[in-house]
Design an enzyme around this catalytic site. Structure first.
Site, short mmCIF file in Angstrom:
data_model
loop_
_atom_site.label_atom_id
_atom_site.label_comp_id
_atom_site.label_asym_id
_atom_site.label_seq_id
_atom_site.Cartn_x
_atom_site.Cartn_y
_atom_site.Cartn_z
N LYS A 116 -3.68 -3.73 -5.24
CA LYS A 116 -3.43 -5.32 -5.28
C LYS A 116 -3.19 -5.22 -6.41
O LYS A 116 -2.50 -6.61 -6.72
CB LYS A 116 -4.33 -5.88 -4.32
CG LYS A 116 -3.97 -5.21 -2.99
CD LYS A 116 -3.84 -6.06 -1.65
CE LYS A 116 -3.58 -5.02 -0.37
NZ LYS A 116 -3.88 -6.14 1.35
N LYS A 197 1.27 4.73 2.15
CA LYS A 197 1.16 4.42 3.07
C LYS A 197 1.42 3.54 4.10
O LYS A 197 2.27 2.82 2.94
CB LYS A 197 -0.92 3.80 2.97
CG LYS A 197 -1.54 2.71 3.32
CD LYS A 197 -2.38 2.31 3.44
CE LYS A 197 -2.17 0.38 3.63
NZ LYS A 197 -3.48 0.15 4.31
N LYS A 200 2.22 -3.29 5.83
CA LYS A 200 2.49 -4.87 6.11
C LYS A 200 3.74 -5.25 4.98
O LYS A 200 4.37 -5.70 5.48
CB LYS A 200 2.37 -5.73 6.88
CG LYS A 200 1.02 -4.96 7.55
CD LYS A 200 0.29 -6.25 7.78
CE LYS A 200 -0.75 -6.18 9.01
NZ LYS A 200 -2.36 -5.99 7.99
N1 AQP Z 1 -1.04 3.54 7.17
C1 AQP Z 1 -2.02 3.35 7.77
N2 AQP Z 1 -2.32 4.09 8.12
C2 AQP Z 1 -3.90 4.29 9.56
N3 AQP Z 1 -3.69 2.81 9.51
C3 AQP Z 1 -3.59 1.74 8.73
N4 AQP Z 1 -4.47 0.57 8.81
C4 AQP Z 1 -3.98 -0.56 7.17
N5 AQP Z 1 -2.20 0.24 7.38
C5 AQP Z 1 -2.60 1.60 7.95
C6 AQP Z 1 -5.61 0.07 9.83
O1 AQP Z 1 -4.56 -0.68 10.21
C7 AQP Z 1 -5.65 -1.77 10.35
C8 AQP Z 1 -5.57 -3.24 9.95
O2 AQP Z 1 -5.25 -3.13 9.02
P1 AQP Z 1 -5.61 -5.09 7.81
O3 AQP Z 1 -4.44 -5.29 8.89
O4 AQP Z 1 -6.66 -5.06 7.59
O5 AQP Z 1 -4.76 -4.24 6.59
P2 AQP Z 1 -4.01 -3.63 5.82
O6 AQP Z 1 -5.26 -2.60 5.19
O7 AQP Z 1 -4.16 -4.03 4.20
O8 AQP Z 1 -3.00 -2.85 5.92
P3 AQP Z 1 -1.35 -3.05 5.69
O9 AQP Z 1 -0.83 -2.98 6.79
O10 AQP Z 1 -1.03 -1.78 4.11
O11 AQP Z 1 -1.28 -4.17 4.99
P4 AQP Z 1 -1.18 -4.95 3.83
O12 AQP Z 1 0.55 -5.19 3.48
O13 AQP Z 1 -1.31 -6.53 3.57
O14 AQP Z 1 -2.38 -3.97 2.86
C9 AQP Z 1 -7.20 -1.00 9.19
O15 AQP Z 1 -7.51 -0.69 10.07
C10 AQP Z 1 -6.55 -0.67 8.39
O16 AQP Z 1 -7.54 0.74 8.32
#
Ligand code: AQP
Length: 332
Positions: A116, A197, A200
């Site tokens: 990030k 992966k 969001k």
């Molecule tokens: N691609 C994924 N596959 C499986 N699990 C996933 N998680 C996130 N992406 C995947 C799991 O979802 C939960 C909530 O995630 P978060 O809101 O804490 O944010 P994050 O991990 O930072 O998810 P994103 O979607 O990738 O957001 P951005 O783009 O903002 O970084 C967690 O349990 C995570 O493991």
């Protein structure tokens, strides 16, 4: 089951919009199963979301969206405590105590921070200390089990290290938690780039399927997803990451094994697999979307969050009292 025999479960989702099927299959789906036999706390971790800039008006809406989605996927506020992180001040308080007991070296090794902060001359401090706030979220509730996606493994390890470190130095203060990861779907990949992966914040909306996507958008994203030129439907993450990702998504949504899917699609083309997957995903998401619309507008949602904050606050206060005693903070 008597309450004392139950395990305590904690997890959270950031209200950064576009909650996608990776979040759902990797983490949120587990929440529902766990609530039947455990004491569960499910948080909307809004303080994590401001590690990167957010529009304040939109953030408020997204907080309520995630709360409504929690209930729409099947979380029952009678069984689970559903609440917003910033409603319980203990998260920030404990985070400071843990910050003073963690090291810049270990935080520098966190791969999510490296990803990030990539390309930035200077990153927000909160992005760097985010894993410590996550450790505070977990340790504040004497959590035994943390259901999360694979990408959070390193953060759970850090949480355990900090808890053990403080227990050794100050006497038993924290429960040392374990992560819980699903066998299939723990890492859903981006549809346009199966080496990354699903996320969001990715720029291309067709890289993900959001839980609230319209059927036409779901169809478009799946039909244009990246595959390979071999033309054989086979699970092989190394050589066929795109098809393997589609098979994983299909398998979890349809509750069928990957082997059964490979057998069904033997000799058939990628178009057939994608078309069927579109239907499976839409059939799974439609009922969630219908419930979401109802709950999102309801007074019940606000009552659930109010009640959740009060119940979580009681547990957090007891932990903070113990932490202050151990560290000699305050005078009462
Ligand atoms: N691609 C994924 N596959 C499986 N699990 C996933 N998680 C996130 N992406 C995947 C799991 O979802 C939960 C909530 O995630 P978060 O809101 O804490 O944010 P994050 O991990 O930072 O998810 P994103 O979607 O990738 O957001 P951005 O783009 O903002 O970084 C967690 O349990 C995570 O493991």
């Amino acid at each position: 089951m008597a309450v004392k025999d139950m395990k305590r479960v904690f997890s959270g989702v950031q209200p950064t919009g576009n909650i996608h099927i990776g979040n759902y299959l990797g983490a949120m789906k587990q929440f529902i199963e766990l609530q039947n036999e455990n004491e569960c706390l499910y948080c909307i971790v809004d303080m994590h979301s401001i590690t990167l800039p957010q529009d304040p008006k939109q953030l408020r809406q997204h907080i309520l969206d995630v709360a409504a989605l929690y209930m729409a996927i099947g979380l029952d506020p009678k069984k689970s405590i559903i609440f917003v992180q910033s409603d319980v001040s203990g998260h920030a308080e404990l985070s400071w105590v843990l910050t003073c007991n963690s090291y810049t070296g270990e935080l520098s090794r966190m791969t999510q921070f490296k990803q990030k902060s990539k390309g930035r001359e200077s990153a927000p401090t909160g992005l760097f200390t985010y894993p410590v706030l996550m450790a505070a979220d977990i340790l504040l509730y004497d959590t035994d089990i943390v259901p999360v996606g694979n990408d959070q493994k390193q953060h759970i390890e850090l949480t355990r290290d900090i808890a053990i470190r403080i227990n050794n130095k100050y006497g038993k203060t924290f429960v040392v938690p374990d992560g819980k990861f699903v066998k299939s779907g723990a890492r859903i990949m981006a549809l346009d780039n199966p080496d990354a992966k699903m996320s969001k914040s990715a720029e291309n909306p067709h890289s993900r399927i959001s839980l609230l996507d319209e059927p036409s958008k779901i169809k478009k994203s799946i039909m244009k997803s990246t595959t390979d030129s071999e033309g054989v439907i086979r699970f092989d993450v190394e050589h066929k990451p795109g098809i393997s990702n589609l098979l994983s998504i299909y398998s979890v949504f349809a509750d069928e094994t990957v082997e059964a899917l490979e057998a069904r699609y033997e000799g058939r083309g990628y178009g057939d697999l994608k078309k069927d997957l579109v239907e499976v995903v839409i059939n799974n998401l439609t009922p969630i979307q219908e419930r979401f619309k109802e709950i999102r507008q309801s007074q019940e949602l606000l009552d659930v969050l109010q009640d959740g904050a009060e119940r979580a606050g009681v547990i957090a206060e007891a932990t903070m009292k113990r932490v202050k005693d151990r560290f000699g903070l305050g005078w009462k």
